[in-house]
Design a protein around this motif. Structure first.
Motif, PDB file in Angstrom:
ATOM      1  N   TYR A   1       1.890   5.009   7.855  1.00 49.38           N
ATOM      2  CA  TYR A   1       1.845   6.433   7.529  1.00 49.38           C
ATOM      3  C   TYR A   1       3.229   7.070   7.664  1.00 49.38           C
ATOM      4  CZ  TYR A   1       1.708  11.379   8.186  1.00 49.38           C
ATOM      5  OH  TYR A   1       2.027  12.711   8.094  1.00 49.38           O
ATOM      6  N   VAL A   2       3.927   6.742   8.756  1.00 51.47           N
ATOM      7  CA  VAL A   2       5.265   7.305   8.972  1.00 51.47           C
ATOM      8  C   VAL A   2       6.190   6.960   7.802  1.00 51.47           C
ATOM      9  CG1 VAL A   2       7.341   7.095  10.406  1.00 51.47           C
ATOM     10  CG2 VAL A   2       5.111   7.459  11.475  1.00 51.47           C
ATOM     11  N   LEU A   3       6.151   5.711   7.350  1.00 46.76           N
ATOM     12  CA  LEU A   3       6.969   5.301   6.206  1.00 46.76           C
ATOM     13  C   LEU A   3       6.559   6.053   4.941  1.00 46.76           C
ATOM     14  CD1 LEU A   3       7.060   1.421   6.709  1.00 46.76           C
ATOM     15  CD2 LEU A   3       8.910   3.038   7.149  1.00 46.76           C
ATOM     16  N   ALA A   4       5.255   6.134   4.699  1.00 44.96           N
ATOM     17  CA  ALA A   4       4.758   6.792   3.491  1.00 44.96           C
ATOM     18  C   ALA A   4       5.079   8.280   3.504  1.00 44.96           C
ATOM     19  CB  ALA A   4       3.259   6.566   3.361  1.00 44.96           C
ATOM     20  N   ASN A   5       4.986   8.893   4.672  1.00 40.40           N
ATOM     21  CA  ASN A   5       5.288  10.313   4.804  1.00 40.40           C
ATOM     22  C   ASN A   5       6.773  10.572   4.590  1.00 40.40           C
ATOM     23  OD1 ASN A   5       6.218  12.506   7.167  1.00 40.40           O
ATOM     24  ND2 ASN A   5       4.522  13.176   5.886  1.00 40.40           N
ATOM     25  N   GLU A   6       7.606   9.739   5.181  1.00 44.53           N
ATOM     26  CA  GLU A   6       9.055   9.912   5.059  1.00 44.53           C
ATOM     27  C   GLU A   6       9.538   9.689   3.635  1.00 44.53           C
ATOM     28  OE1 GLU A   6      12.094   6.832   6.306  1.00 44.53           O
ATOM     29  OE2 GLU A   6      12.389   8.297   7.901  1.00 44.53           O
ATOM     30  N   GLN A   7       9.009   8.663   2.989  1.00 47.65           N
ATOM     31  CA  GLN A   7       9.502   8.280   1.669  1.00 47.65           C
ATOM     32  C   GLN A   7       8.824   9.028   0.528  1.00 47.65           C
ATOM     33  OE1 GLN A   7       9.181   4.006   1.409  1.00 47.65           O
ATOM     34  NE2 GLN A   7      10.243   3.684   3.344  1.00 47.65           N
ATOM     35  N   TYR A   8       7.522   9.367   0.691  1.00 47.25           N
ATOM     36  CA  TYR A   8       6.768   9.887  -0.446  1.00 47.25           C
ATOM     37  C   TYR A   8       5.931  11.126  -0.129  1.00 47.25           C
ATOM     38  CZ  TYR A   8       7.938   5.181  -2.054  1.00 47.25           C
ATOM     39  OH  TYR A   8       8.613   4.026  -2.391  1.00 47.25           O
ATOM     40  N   ASP A   9       6.162  11.738   1.036  1.00 46.04           N
ATOM     41  CA  ASP A   9       5.421  12.950   1.424  1.00 46.04           C
ATOM     42  C   ASP A   9       3.907  12.742   1.468  1.00 46.04           C
ATOM     43  OD1 ASP A   9       7.731  14.507   1.728  1.00 46.04           O
ATOM     44  OD2 ASP A   9       7.771  14.996  -0.405  1.00 46.04           O
ATOM     45  N   VAL A  10       3.492  11.531   1.758  1.00 48.02           N
ATOM     46  CA  VAL A  10       2.059  11.262   1.940  1.00 48.02           C
ATOM     47  C   VAL A  10       1.571  12.049   3.155  1.00 48.02           C
ATOM     48  CG1 VAL A  10       0.412   9.472   2.645  1.00 48.02           C
ATOM     49  CG2 VAL A  10       2.045   9.025   0.806  1.00 48.02           C
ATOM     50  N   GLU A  11       0.362  12.583   3.073  1.00 47.20           N
ATOM     51  CA  GLU A  11      -0.168  13.472   4.108  1.00 47.20           C
ATOM     52  C   GLU A  11      -1.317  12.804   4.858  1.00 47.20           C
ATOM     53  OE1 GLU A  11      -2.586  17.740   4.457  1.00 47.20           O
ATOM     54  OE2 GLU A  11      -2.035  16.917   2.505  1.00 47.20           O
TER      55      GLU A  11
ATOM     56  N   LEU B   1       0.827  -1.201   0.000  1.00 49.23           N
ATOM     57  CA  LEU B   1       0.000   0.000   0.000  1.00 49.23           C
ATOM     58  C   LEU B   1       0.866   1.257   0.000  1.00 49.23           C
ATOM     59  CD1 LEU B   1      -2.623   1.534   0.158  1.00 49.23           C
ATOM     60  CD2 LEU B   1      -2.749   1.026   2.607  1.00 49.23           C
ATOM     61  N   VAL B   2       1.896   1.281   0.823  1.00 49.86           N
ATOM     62  CA  VAL B   2       2.802   2.434   0.870  1.00 49.86           C
ATOM     63  C   VAL B   2       3.454   2.652  -0.493  1.00 49.86           C
ATOM     64  CG1 VAL B   2       4.974   3.297   1.823  1.00 49.86           C
ATOM     65  CG2 VAL B   2       3.244   2.317   3.352  1.00 49.86           C
ATOM     66  N   GLU B   3       3.931   1.580  -1.120  1.00 50.90           N
ATOM     67  CA  GLU B   3       4.578   1.698  -2.421  1.00 50.90           C
ATOM     68  C   GLU B   3       3.591   2.154  -3.495  1.00 50.90           C
ATOM     69  OE1 GLU B   3       7.831   1.531  -3.044  1.00 50.90           O
ATOM     70  OE2 GLU B   3       8.012   1.319  -0.854  1.00 50.90           O
ATOM     71  N   ALA B   4       2.356   1.674  -3.405  1.00 50.27           N
ATOM     72  CA  ALA B   4       1.333   2.083  -4.377  1.00 50.27           C
ATOM     73  C   ALA B   4       1.018   3.565  -4.235  1.00 50.27           C
ATOM     74  CB  ALA B   4       0.073   1.243  -4.200  1.00 50.27           C
ATOM     75  N   MET B   5       1.029   4.074  -3.014  1.00 52.41           N
ATOM     76  CA  MET B   5       0.809   5.506  -2.824  1.00 52.41           C
ATOM     77  C   MET B   5       2.023   6.296  -3.312  1.00 52.41           C
ATOM     78  SD  MET B   5      -1.224   5.710   0.829  1.00 52.41           S
ATOM     79  CE  MET B   5      -1.830   7.381   0.515  1.00 52.41           C
ATOM     80  N   GLY B   6       3.198   5.728  -3.137  1.00 58.97           N
ATOM     81  CA  GLY B   6       4.405   6.400  -3.610  1.00 58.97           C
ATOM     82  C   GLY B   6       4.443   6.535  -5.122  1.00 58.97           C
ATOM     83  N   SER B   7       3.880   5.570  -5.818  1.00 56.98           N
ATOM     84  CA  SER B   7       3.842   5.610  -7.282  1.00 56.98           C
ATOM     85  C   SER B   7       2.541   6.212  -7.808  1.00 56.98           C
ATOM     86  CB  SER B   7       4.019   4.202  -7.851  1.00 56.98           C
ATOM     87  OG  SER B   7       2.961   3.353  -7.431  1.00 56.98           O
ATOM     88  N   ASN B   8       1.715   6.721  -6.899  1.00 54.21           N
ATOM     89  CA  ASN B   8       0.444   7.369  -7.230  1.00 54.21           C
ATOM     90  C   ASN B   8      -0.556   6.428  -7.891  1.00 54.21           C
ATOM     91  OD1 ASN B   8      -0.819   9.903  -6.810  1.00 54.21           O
ATOM     92  ND2 ASN B   8      -0.761  10.323  -9.001  1.00 54.21           N
ATOM     93  N   GLN B   9      -0.413   5.138  -7.601  1.00 43.76           N
ATOM     94  CA  GLN B   9      -1.400   4.163  -8.069  1.00 43.76           C
ATOM     95  C   GLN B   9      -2.565   4.068  -7.096  1.00 43.76           C
ATOM     96  OE1 GLN B   9      -0.940   2.674 -11.201  1.00 43.76           O
ATOM     97  NE2 GLN B   9       0.666   4.237 -11.128  1.00 43.76           N
ATOM     98  N   VAL B  10      -2.322   4.427  -5.852  1.00 43.22           N
ATOM     99  CA  VAL B  10      -3.366   4.564  -4.834  1.00 43.22           C
ATOM    100  C   VAL B  10      -3.288   5.991  -4.317  1.00 43.22           C
ATOM    101  CG1 VAL B  10      -4.102   3.897  -2.512  1.00 43.22           C
ATOM    102  CG2 VAL B  10      -3.418   2.143  -4.153  1.00 43.22           C
ATOM    103  N   HIS B  11      -4.438   6.658  -4.228  1.00 42.56           N
ATOM    104  CA  HIS B  11      -4.449   8.073  -3.864  1.00 42.56           C
ATOM    105  C   HIS B  11      -4.901   8.312  -2.427  1.00 42.56           C
ATOM    106  CE1 HIS B  11      -5.390   7.583  -8.218  1.00 42.56           C
ATOM    107  NE2 HIS B  11      -4.359   8.407  -8.322  1.00 42.56           N
TER     108      HIS B  11
ATOM    109  N   THR C   1      -4.886   5.781  10.145  1.00 45.46           N
ATOM    110  CA  THR C   1      -5.138   7.023   9.423  1.00 45.46           C
ATOM    111  C   THR C   1      -5.903   6.835   8.120  1.00 45.46           C
ATOM    112  OG1 THR C   1      -3.228   7.040   7.898  1.00 45.46           O
ATOM    113  CG2 THR C   1      -2.806   7.676  10.195  1.00 45.46           C
ATOM    114  N   ILE C   2      -6.432   7.945   7.640  1.00 37.51           N
ATOM    115  CA  ILE C   2      -6.758   8.103   6.225  1.00 37.51           C
ATOM    116  C   ILE C   2      -5.759   9.127   5.719  1.00 37.51           C
ATOM    117  CG2 ILE C   2      -8.437   8.838   4.499  1.00 37.51           C
ATOM    118  CD1 ILE C   2     -10.653   8.016   6.402  1.00 37.51           C
ATOM    119  N   SER C   3      -4.921   8.728   4.784  1.00 37.98           N
ATOM    120  CA  SER C   3      -3.868   9.594   4.262  1.00 37.98           C
ATOM    121  C   SER C   3      -3.987   9.720   2.752  1.00 37.98           C
ATOM    122  CB  SER C   3      -2.494   9.025   4.633  1.00 37.98           C
ATOM    123  OG  SER C   3      -2.333   8.965   6.043  1.00 37.98           O
TER     124      SER C   3
END
Length: 310
Positions: free
Chosen positions: A106-116, A87-97, A245-247
């Motif tokens: 969330y911490v991983l996604a925020n650190e790696q891909y600026d997910v909010e 899921l984190v990787e999919a958000m990083g590649s913008n395949q999941v919004h 979260t919902i991010s």
């Protein structure tokens, strides 16, 4: 001859203008088909990770996706991922919004891909919870010390309550410098069961000695396993953990993010939607969230960053 040359020149200019017009229209789109100004995908994808059977979640979240789509005017599709890392990787590649991700994810996604992070779950009136250690009631295991040499079951290494906080607690308590040492030297074996419910059932079925899950996973299983609270007992808890979260991805514009946030918050007054949220992840309500609320998770992750990997 001059007339023919003039006609050719006019035609060439017309073709050139047409080509420029075509280029301009394509220039308004990003490579993924999004409008550059609005940053609104044709289809918004919401990502989930199974806390229960994948097919069950897929069916359950469909009305949620449909309602969100109606409210914001953009098609919304629910997608069940294999695990938190996917899921984190999919958000990083913008395949999941839009991602329903726990604190650690969330911490991983925020650190790696600026997910909010925009929203968090509320359970039993609280924005925090604890992880628990489940063992068989007849196992003779009474404390964390008794877990040495046993088999540890957890849902996913990307799970805050299933892995990160228990691993951190055990490493501190027993003096292990890495999660790898904890897994190999303290436990006799580990198993990633693929979900909190599966981890608990692994203990109940004798496939593992201890399961680390959210508190209290037995409530979600009691309908199918009426004696689970008799067969499994809790021997300890971790410190408080911020709720899941919902991010959203950084590519979505502020106006769309605000619409998404407003719609989810409106579900607090919609019994049907809250029931769905409860069936999927045991959410009783939805509240706004800020990045700073997850500092405790960031600190825990940073402390063991080189050791705890997905």
């Amino acid at each position: 001859m001059k007339k023919i040359f003039g006609l050719i020149l006019v035609l060439a200019l017309a073709i050139g203008l047409a080509a420029c017009g075509s280029d301009d229209s394509n220039g308004d789109k990003n490579a993924d088909g999004k409008d550059k100004e609005s940053n609104t995908p044709e289809t918004l994808v919401m990502g989930f990770v199974p806390s229960q059977d994948s097919d069950t979640i897929a069916d359950t979240v469909e009305p949620l996706a449909n309602r969100l789509s109606e409210e914001i005017g953009v098609e919304v599709q629910g997608k069940v991922m294999t695990n938190y890392n996917a899921l984190v990787e999919a958000m990083g590649s913008n395949q999941v919004h839009i991602g329903f991700i726990p604190a650690f994810g969330y911490v991983l996604a925020n650190e790696q891909y600026d997910v909010e992070v925009i929203l968090k779950s509320i359970r039993h009136g609280s924005g925090t919870y604890k992880a628990q250690y489940l063992v068989r009631s007849d196992s003779g295991i009474e404390s964390l010390e008794d877990l040495e040499g046993k088999i540890w079951a957890f849902g996913d290494k990307g799970s805050t309550s299933g892995y990160l906080f228990p691993a951190s607690q055990l490493m501190e308590k027993f003096g292990y410098k890495s999660s790898a040492e904890l897994e190999s030297d303290f436990f006799s074996n580990i198993t990633a069961a693929g979900g909190h419910d599966n981890a608990a059932l692994a203990v109940m079925n004798g496939e593992a000695d201890v399961a680390t899950t959210f508190d209290d996973v037995r409530d979600t299983l009691e309908g199918d396993y009426p004696k689970i609270k008799e067969e499994l007992k809790v021997i300890d808890y971790t410190d408080e953990i911020p709720n899941d979260t919902i991010s959203v991805t950084k590519e979505l514009d502020d106006e769309l993010v605000q619409k998404i946030k407003d719609v989810f918050l409106s579900f607090n007054d919609d019994d049907e939607m809250i029931k769905i949220m409860n069936e999927v992840y045991n959410w009783d309500a939805i509240d706004e969230a800020t990045d700073s609320e997850y500092d405790v998770v960031k600190e825990t992750y940073q402390k063991f960053k080189d050791d705890i990997s997905l």
